[in-house]
Write a protein that holds these residues in place. Structure first.
Motif, PDB file in Angstrom:
ATOM      1  N   LEU A 113      11.382 -10.780  49.895  1.00 58.87           N
ATOM      2  CA  LEU A 113       9.932 -10.939  49.851  1.00 58.87           C
ATOM      3  C   LEU A 113       9.341 -10.961  51.246  1.00 58.87           C
ATOM      4  CD1 LEU A 113      10.775 -13.779  47.604  1.00 58.87           C
ATOM      5  CD2 LEU A 113       9.005 -12.266  46.763  1.00 58.87           C
ATOM      6  N   ASP A 114       8.285 -10.200  51.433  1.00 56.85           N
ATOM      7  CA  ASP A 114       7.456 -10.314  52.619  1.00 56.85           C
ATOM      8  C   ASP A 114       6.752 -11.665  52.525  1.00 56.85           C
ATOM      9  OD1 ASP A 114       5.677  -9.434  54.843  1.00 56.85           O
ATOM     10  OD2 ASP A 114       4.179  -9.425  53.236  1.00 56.85           O
ATOM     11  N   TYR A 115       6.441 -12.263  53.670  1.00 60.81           N
ATOM     12  CA  TYR A 115       5.795 -13.580  53.645  1.00 60.81           C
ATOM     13  C   TYR A 115       4.273 -13.482  53.690  1.00 60.81           C
ATOM     14  CZ  TYR A 115       4.807 -18.471  54.481  1.00 60.81           C
ATOM     15  OH  TYR A 115       4.300 -19.740  54.374  1.00 60.81           O
ATOM     16  N   ASN A 116       3.714 -13.149  54.854  1.00 61.65           N
ATOM     17  CA  ASN A 116       2.250 -13.139  54.993  1.00 61.65           C
ATOM     18  C   ASN A 116       1.627 -11.997  54.205  1.00 61.65           C
ATOM     19  OD1 ASN A 116       1.422 -15.362  56.677  1.00 61.65           O
ATOM     20  ND2 ASN A 116       2.708 -14.407  58.245  1.00 61.65           N
ATOM     21  N   GLY A 117       0.642 -12.343  53.404  1.00 63.31           N
ATOM     22  CA  GLY A 117      -0.044 -11.360  52.564  1.00 63.31           C
ATOM     23  C   GLY A 117       0.590 -11.213  51.201  1.00 63.31           C
ATOM     24  N   THR A 118       1.851 -11.591  51.084  1.00 61.72           N
ATOM     25  CA  THR A 118       2.557 -11.494  49.810  1.00 61.72           C
ATOM     26  C   THR A 118       2.757 -12.880  49.210  1.00 61.72           C
ATOM     27  OG1 THR A 118       3.685  -9.475  50.551  1.00 61.72           O
ATOM     28  CG2 THR A 118       4.646 -10.621  48.669  1.00 61.72           C
ATOM     29  N   LEU A 119       3.524 -13.716  49.898  1.00 62.90           N
ATOM     30  CA  LEU A 119       3.761 -15.089  49.436  1.00 62.90           C
ATOM     31  C   LEU A 119       2.726 -16.072  49.953  1.00 62.90           C
ATOM     32  CD1 LEU A 119       7.615 -15.487  49.979  1.00 62.90           C
ATOM     33  CD2 LEU A 119       6.416 -15.101  47.825  1.00 62.90           C
ATOM     34  N   ALA A 120       2.089 -15.700  51.058  1.00 64.98           N
ATOM     35  CA  ALA A 120       1.219 -16.643  51.754  1.00 64.98           C
ATOM     36  C   ALA A 120      -0.091 -15.990  52.166  1.00 64.98           C
ATOM     37  CB  ALA A 120       1.937 -17.161  53.002  1.00 64.98           C
ATOM     38  N   ASP A 141      -2.941 -16.656  55.247  1.00 58.39           N
ATOM     39  CA  ASP A 141      -3.172 -17.370  56.501  1.00 58.39           C
ATOM     40  C   ASP A 141      -2.005 -18.295  56.845  1.00 58.39           C
ATOM     41  OD1 ASP A 141      -5.654 -16.096  56.730  1.00 58.39           O
ATOM     42  OD2 ASP A 141      -6.656 -17.674  55.591  1.00 58.39           O
ATOM     43  N   GLY A 142      -0.792 -17.862  56.510  1.00 63.14           N
ATOM     44  CA  GLY A 142       0.413 -18.601  56.847  1.00 63.14           C
ATOM     45  C   GLY A 142       0.838 -19.648  55.842  1.00 63.14           C
ATOM     46  N   HIS A 143      -0.011 -19.967  54.868  1.00 58.45           N
ATOM     47  CA  HIS A 143       0.290 -21.029  53.900  1.00 58.45           C
ATOM     48  C   HIS A 143       0.718 -20.444  52.558  1.00 58.45           C
ATOM     49  CE1 HIS A 143      -1.111 -24.147  56.584  1.00 58.45           C
ATOM     50  NE2 HIS A 143      -2.142 -23.367  56.867  1.00 58.45           N
ATOM     51  N   LEU A 144       1.819 -20.957  52.044  1.00 61.55           N
ATOM     52  CA  LEU A 144       2.353 -20.530  50.757  1.00 61.55           C
ATOM     53  C   LEU A 144       1.295 -20.688  49.673  1.00 61.55           C
ATOM     54  CD1 LEU A 144       5.239 -19.554  50.102  1.00 61.55           C
ATOM     55  CD2 LEU A 144       5.740 -21.874  49.342  1.00 61.55           C
ATOM     56  N   LYS A 145       1.172 -19.693  48.818  1.00 61.17           N
ATOM     57  CA  LYS A 145       0.197 -19.753  47.723  1.00 61.17           C
ATOM     58  C   LYS A 145       0.647 -20.765  46.667  1.00 61.17           C
ATOM     59  CE  LYS A 145      -1.384 -15.007  48.201  1.00 61.17           C
ATOM     60  NZ  LYS A 145      -1.619 -13.751  47.492  1.00 61.17           N
ATOM     61  N   PRO A 146      -0.298 -21.354  45.940  1.00 61.10           N
ATOM     62  CA  PRO A 146       0.045 -22.328  44.893  1.00 61.10           C
ATOM     63  C   PRO A 146       0.979 -21.726  43.839  1.00 61.10           C
ATOM     64  CG  PRO A 146      -2.315 -22.362  45.330  1.00 61.10           C
ATOM     65  CD  PRO A 146      -1.753 -21.190  46.085  1.00 61.10           C
ATOM     66  N   PHE A 177       2.028 -16.950  62.003  1.00 63.68           N
ATOM     67  CA  PHE A 177       1.387 -18.250  62.197  1.00 63.68           C
ATOM     68  C   PHE A 177       2.368 -19.331  62.663  1.00 63.68           C
ATOM     69  CE2 PHE A 177      -1.231 -15.837  59.283  1.00 63.68           C
ATOM     70  CZ  PHE A 177      -2.496 -16.019  59.817  1.00 63.68           C
ATOM     71  N   GLY A 178       3.664 -19.003  62.695  1.00 63.39           N
ATOM     72  CA  GLY A 178       4.661 -19.943  63.184  1.00 63.39           C
ATOM     73  C   GLY A 178       4.978 -21.116  62.271  1.00 63.39           C
ATOM     74  N   ILE A 179       4.620 -21.010  60.989  1.00 65.69           N
ATOM     75  CA  ILE A 179       4.832 -22.137  60.074  1.00 65.69           C
ATOM     76  C   ILE A 179       5.648 -21.763  58.834  1.00 65.69           C
ATOM     77  CG2 ILE A 179       2.799 -23.423  60.830  1.00 65.69           C
ATOM     78  CD1 ILE A 179       1.292 -22.323  58.394  1.00 65.69           C
ATOM     79  N   CYS A 180       6.232 -20.580  58.825  1.00 60.96           N
ATOM     80  CA  CYS A 180       6.952 -20.102  57.636  1.00 60.96           C
ATOM     81  C   CYS A 180       8.087 -21.044  57.245  1.00 60.96           C
ATOM     82  CB  CYS A 180       7.471 -18.689  57.862  1.00 60.96           C
ATOM     83  SG  CYS A 180       8.297 -17.992  56.428  1.00 60.96           S
TER      84      CYS A 180
END
Length: 157
Positions: free
Chosen positions: A19-26, A28-33, A56-59
């Protein structure tokens, strides 16, 4: 492992979820609900890999408690080839990949099953060409793996 027999098509034997992180799972760097819960459920059947430039350095902090490997991209090189190379190391025939950005195109194309996500940040239009399936959001993508007969209906010939 998740096995999916597509009528008049192939049988998918999936072992890895990339999984890609930003834009997919998150966003603005924050995991989606609700993503964490669904990934924890899928970790019973799939090895989960999250691949990111960690803009964002918070993954790592956001993914704490999810049984996954975190793959950090080298920001001095284009991300697309790095993501595709990672898929190749896992064995593309065993991988389902999920992403939304231009640097996800090669990953989606090389995986046995590529899912493009139309999320809050949008989707690179060229991803749609390289993916096997497009969904409205990450929860829909994860639900396809939790309820694989939905994929049968979409991918049957």
């Amino acid at each position: 492992m998740i096995k999916i027999k597509i009528p008049a098509g192939q049988e998918l034997t999936l072992e890895h979820l990339v999984l890609d992180y930003n834009g997919t799972l998150a966003v603005d760097g924050h995991l989606k609900p609700h993503v964490r819960e669904k990934l924890n459920f899928l970790a019973q059947d799939l090895t989960i890999h999250i691949i990111t430039a960690d803009t964002f350095g918070i993954c790592a902090a956001e993914c704490e408690g999810i049984p996954c490997t975190l793959q950090l991209l080298d920001n001095s090189c284009p991300g697309g080839p790095q993501k595709e190379n990672f898929i190749q190391t896992l064995g593309p025939s065993k991988v389902v990949a999920v992403g939304n950005g231009a640097n996800d195109r090669q990953m989606l194309a090389s995986a046995a099953l590529g899912i493009a996500v139309l999320g809050d940040e949008g989707t690179c239009a060229k991803c749609l060409i390289d993916a096997d399936v497009m969904v409205r959001n990450i929860l829909d993508a994860l639900d396809l793996l939790i309820h694989p007969k939905r994929l049968v209906a979409t991918l049957r010939q």
